[in-house]
Design an enzyme around this catalytic site. Structure first.
Site, PDB file in Angstrom:
ATOM      1  CD  GLU A   1       4.738  -5.550 -16.696  1.00  0.00           C
ATOM      2  OE1 GLU A   1       5.135  -5.427 -15.536  1.00  0.00           O
ATOM      3  OE2 GLU A   1       5.492  -5.561 -17.685  1.00  0.00           O
TER       4      GLU A   1
ATOM      5  CG  ASP B   1      10.468  -3.158 -19.478  1.00  0.00           C
ATOM      6  OD1 ASP B   1      10.872  -2.300 -18.678  1.00  0.00           O
ATOM      7  OD2 ASP B   1      10.107  -4.297 -19.126  1.00  0.00           O
TER       8      ASP B   1
ATOM      9  CD  GLU C   1      13.691  -6.511 -16.162  1.00  0.00           C
ATOM     10  OE1 GLU C   1      13.482  -5.375 -15.711  1.00  0.00           O
ATOM     11  OE2 GLU C   1      12.772  -7.269 -16.537  1.00  0.00           O
TER      12      GLU C   1
END
Lengths: 688, 688
Positions: free
Chosen positions: A294, A373, A401
């Site tokens: 990323e 993820d 998240e």
């Protein structure tokens, strides 16, 4: 006015000492707390003595406890390092020398309780263990036991940025940083360190793995004084401090033209940097690094392997006993959705499997629990079964998240336990994830379990008051993954809200079901990613469908799911052991809750419960939303036993959760109804 | 080194005076530029004299032009206010007194050219008209004519924030603001004012209609000195300055407890505020306001009508001749996607139609060209045909929010012209939008055409160099919507890139087709909104489908589109005159490019071109992407005639546009293929 035991000091989380313990327990334990000997290094003496003092006076009403460091004879409670106690009460201590952990011994005749631990963290955790036992009303006779720390490393990693923001933080701003400086509120940090030490945490990294320009400077003189200060606070609670670093540091702060790990100047730069840090912080933990992921730089920039990248930095840390934690979250985030041959789920395994055994002894590879993820439902990362000669951290995300963002209640230990109990070979208990991690952790520099922090500057630390349970049980599980989850859950409830039966049973039920409830109303059957891009909260079925992130469900008017089989798909399944290869490959044996992760199946596919896939989607989404309604009803039932501040805060969030669940329910159902034209068998309202 | 006429001073945009005009034209005009008389107020004298001086010396090579303000006899070029010139050359000036605009007279025998205008802006625009004519090589004999300003108000509105950001700005940061202060770079502002005056703009508002906390203070002493300074710069170019204000100002900066427009303290506060402003800026333009929209406060907060809200503020401005521009962009942005009875497109009409005639004479209602929000294709706002006794601004968006963000080329005047030429009653040219606006503008405080700025601190002002054409032709169209669009486009090309035939014909073609090309590869047939939420760039078909923004396409496996008919839909069509009601209501007469805006139709629906809807979607998306490829080829063809900086900048953006077009093509095609299972008749590649 609320009564004393209803009142909660929210900042003390689960350490509510103002709540008096019951008279019976008090009578049994009172004498033990009158004279206490503490045999420990100076660094943690004050911590332990203070904790005992407060607990004795506030919870037990004993104000005159005497403390000494050498009066074994007259002491009834003896707390200390194993090696210091060995000489005086060696015959009673059975703990194997090789194991870390703590032991509690009760000498009935002498009316003595002896807590001995191997490391500062063990001793402090043992101390809290006693406190918790007393609060729970466990009798001295039942308290005796050996508690092996199954994982030498129990770590919290923060994704805090120097500007005060927290990446994926849902509990306010950072407690460490603001406006590019390290905050001066030592009291806050101390309170936090105390909470962590009470659940066995012994390591922390304080800054985000996405290390931006300013954070890169955390390992420079600009911040050294403040880093030292933080280290001092955490040291008193047996917690080592780590920093996340930038792979390009040699360029960004070193002034070199390259960060190529095989370049001699680069190697020397890291050596110099490590020397510099350990000179001022001799027990500094080491570094955490997210490389080649990323947009973070890494060895791939220089055509070097991940091992070459890691070893250069690790080599600099090695003489100081420092550790390098190297994340395996390496993947191509510029994928083309049109190209079905690329599969992000394969990436960690493909990137690291051939490097097994090639890392220096003080490198720990850090592996997320699933291959993608932190979705609500993922299979266990096959890399955990693949690496044989490599140190490993198992990485969980405590911050929610993709699991409700501390608005929705989602108690994660149930999911973590499934991961920890998962047998990589499908049969042998030695192949359990927890055993693999624990075994890898037996090496000199070990490894263990890492959780991404869910705390911030919010009043309740975790935004949602009940999200504290995630942090608490994360600590307990990381110390010993074999603990009974139901008991650990109850322990948190009792410590936090007291021991009323209605509260325990209601909250127990709410918490333990909450992940399953959440899972019901979000993306179905392991397919994941149907969230709003960017924020990752709320439904957006196609939000990541045509993105560059490798996050697709491929729903068309006939079916949905990702074909990851060996025969016709991406071959991801091939990364597993034979047992799981066969189980996952075959539609008839693949678990339905992971069905869409592994297979592309028609909506009319018959599940093991006798329903079609489409009907199961409708059913679970109606049910999930209903269960949130029930949860709110249950919470209302125990209103009188909860302090009003916490009650209202939770209720407010539960109402938001219900709105979210209804939105998910309707969007998911409408999406699939529009796509398939298939009606709900039960004729419930699906918006056209 | 590039030759002088290839070189471009990018900051001068279309005013490239360094490029010499051809010898023939020079010979014809030289004598006119030797002695110039300027009869104007002091404020604009310098502006006009300077402009003439630079043009004469740089373009024409005449360095010794003499200027005077009273030597008519010896002057060959006379520029001035109509009323000042009347006494000396009255017999030659035919312009009607009532009309604003300018006239150019050529007295062949006396070898005199006389430019006379009514307002400062008209005179300056007339001056530039002459300059442009000379550059284009128009002969003095052909130059004579009367140019009526069809719209008294030609305005640029900025969405610039005091922190330096620009809402929906794609050309860098604000030229006005940074870090909560007004910038001191007067030269930059002056250059900008000059460009605006050269295209007839006579009004500007400098701050965003979303007026945040800091911007609310723009009408306080904190900023008055700097606002005065800006006003002085713009005044020299005939441009009036306006500010966007916050409806809650009486609370936020006035310290009152309410902003209720009927409260006497509130009324007095606005009167005091207006007095204060006009005391320091006597020719201040007035206010722009976005009330009761997207979280901005407004009269609805106090259960007052939009008219009551507007009139209170307008009343305070009235004694000073100030204007209040009140946006009609009022709608519920917390809509429930499940509720199909609510239709955002209805909102402006429903909110304002009953208030026709109820606004004070100095209130101008500002109406977006379409009923929703600047999509690539919308029908014309029915409110434009509904209001009969109200001043109106027609609002266009020059900044390319939904039209390519100045990455993709999308020349907007073709779309604007369609709007301006649209006959609200379907038949009579008096019902043309341009006529309605122009007629409404004839009232004392008028109204006109407003464009949301597309400029910023970027080198080329507009990010994409060719996006300057949007600004240029916006100005020309707002002065006179009846101009020939093709000529105006060519004029911009010639002024910007010179008069080579290949350049003119190639760019002419590229520009005039570009909106149609863009439209082909984005959301089909008027349905709009298939964009990435938040950024509004790139495809996300369901991105706004389940949102609160009232932006839906309702695609299922059978059909797509919003039923806005009177018979079975939301009834939006009913807001139009009979002609359009009938035209839009009926599938057989509804234009196909607006089909999905008005109807929900099956994918197999046969369009007027003989294709099915689904096939048309596929065809237009393949074609749109192809046409971008062709555009790049065409741009390459004229490479040698374009300065390399501009050439490369445009090429870079065109390549990004191609990537975007391919992404749109594939996402849209795949989306509909997945939803319908219908294959492309021509067997082209649609990703599954």
């Amino acid at each position: 006015m609320e009564s004393n035991d209803l009142k909660r000091n929210v900042e003390d989380a689960w350490l509510q000492y103002h709540r008096h313990i019951d008279e019976d327990t008090k009578n049994v334990y009172a004498s033990y707390f009158t004279h206490i000997s503490v045999f420990v290094s100076e660094e943690i003496r004050e911590t332990i003595e203070n904790e005992m003092k407060i607990f004795a006076s506030e919870s037990m009403g004993i104000s005159g406890s005497k403390f000494s460091s050498d009066d074994i004879k007259n002491s009834h409670l003896i707390i200390g390092e194993r090696k210091l106690l060995d000489t005086v009460v060696s015959e009673s201590l059975k703990m194997q020398d090789k194991e870390i952990g703590f032991e509690i011994v009760h000498l009935k005749s002498d009316r003595k309780i002896i807590i001995s631990g191997k490391t500062p963290s063990d001793i402090i955790y043992g101390t809290f263990f006693l406190i918790k036992a007393v609060i729970k009303g466990v009798l001295p006779e039942e308290i005796q036991g050996i508690h092996i720390a199954k994982n030498g490393l129990r770590m919290i990693q923060h994704w805090d940025n120097l500007d005060g923001t927290v990446e994926r933080g849902y509990a306010g701003r950072s407690i460490f940083f603001e406006n590019n400086v390290i905050l001066q509120d030592n009291q806050k940090i101390k309170k936090y360190a105390r909470l962590l030490s009470s659940i066995g945490i012994n390591a922390i990294s304080i800054n985000n793995v996405n290390v931006h320009e300013q954070e890169t400077k955390l390992i420079t003189k600009e911040y050294s004084e403040d880093v030292i200060r933080l280290t001092e606070i955490f040291r008193r609670y047996g917690i080592k401090v780590f920093l996340s670093i930038n792979f390009s540091s040699p360029i960004l702060i070193g002034g070199l033209a390259t960060a190529d790990p095989l370049n001699m100047d680069v190697k020397n730069w890291w050596i110099g940097k490590a020397n510099e840090i350990y000179h001022i912080i001799p027990d500094f933990g080491g570094f955490v690094i997210k490389a080649d992921s990323e947009w973070n730089p890494g060895p791939y920039t220089y055509n070097r392997t991940q091992a070459e990248g890691a070893n250069t930095i690790a080599e600099a840390l090695l003489p100081h006993g420092g550790i390098l934690m190297w994340r395996c979250f390496v993947y191509n985030n510029q994928q083309d959705w049109r190209d079905r041959t690329v599969d992000r789920a394969r990436s960690a395994f493909d990137s690291f499997i051939d490097l097994d055994g090639k890392f220096l002894e003080n490198v720990i590879l850090q592996i997320k629990n699933g291959p993608v993820d932190f979705q609500v439902r993922e299979p266990v990362s096959p890399l955990l079964g693949g690496l044989k000669n490599t140190n490993m951290n198992l990485e969980f995300q405590i911050t929610q998240e993709y699991t409700g963002q501390q608005i929705d209640l989602c108690y994660l230990p149930t999911m973590w336990k499934e991961v920890l109990d998962f047998k990589m070979d499908g049969k042998d208990s030695h192949s359990k994830v927890s055993s693999i991690i624990s075994l890898a952790g037996k090496r000199k520099f070990g490894g263990g379990i890492v959780g991404i922090s869910n705390i911030g500057r919010s009043e309740h630390w975790t935004g949602h008051p009940l999200a504290q349970a995630n942090l608490y049980v994360f600590g307990e599980l990381s110390y010993d993954p074999e603990i009974n989850l139901e008991s650990a859950t109850n322990e948190w409830i009792i410590l936090t809200f007291g021991n009323r039966r209605e509260v325990i049973s209601t909250l127990h039920d709410i918490l333990l079901k909450s992940h399953s409830v959440y899972e019901k109303y979000v993306a179905p059957m392991g397919v994941g990613w149907m969230v709003t891009p960017g924020t990752h909260y709320g439904p957006n079925v196609d939000g990541y469908e045509y993105s560059k992130w490798g996050t697709y469900h491929y729903a068309d008017n006939k079916g949905i799911g990702v074909d990851r089989t060996t025969l016709t798909g991406t071959g991801y399944i091939n990364q597993y052991s034979q047992y799981w290869r066969e189980t996952y490959e075959n539609l008839s044996t693949c678990p339905d809750n992971l069905l869409l992760f592994f297979h592309h199946v028609p909506y009319q596919h018959m599940l093991k419960n006798g329903k079609t896939l489409i009907q199961e989607i409708y059913d679970s989404h109606f049910l999930g939303a209903e269960q949130v309604t029930k949860m709110i009803r249950d919470w209302n039932k125990i209103r009188e036993f909860i302090d009003s501040e916490t009650y209202e805060e939770v209720l407010k969030r539960m109402k938001s959760q219900l709105a979210n669940a209804l939105e998910w329910r309707d969007v998911i159902n409408t999406y699939f109804f529009r796509k398939t034209g298939i009606y709900d068998e039960k004729g419930r309202k699906i918006f056209p």
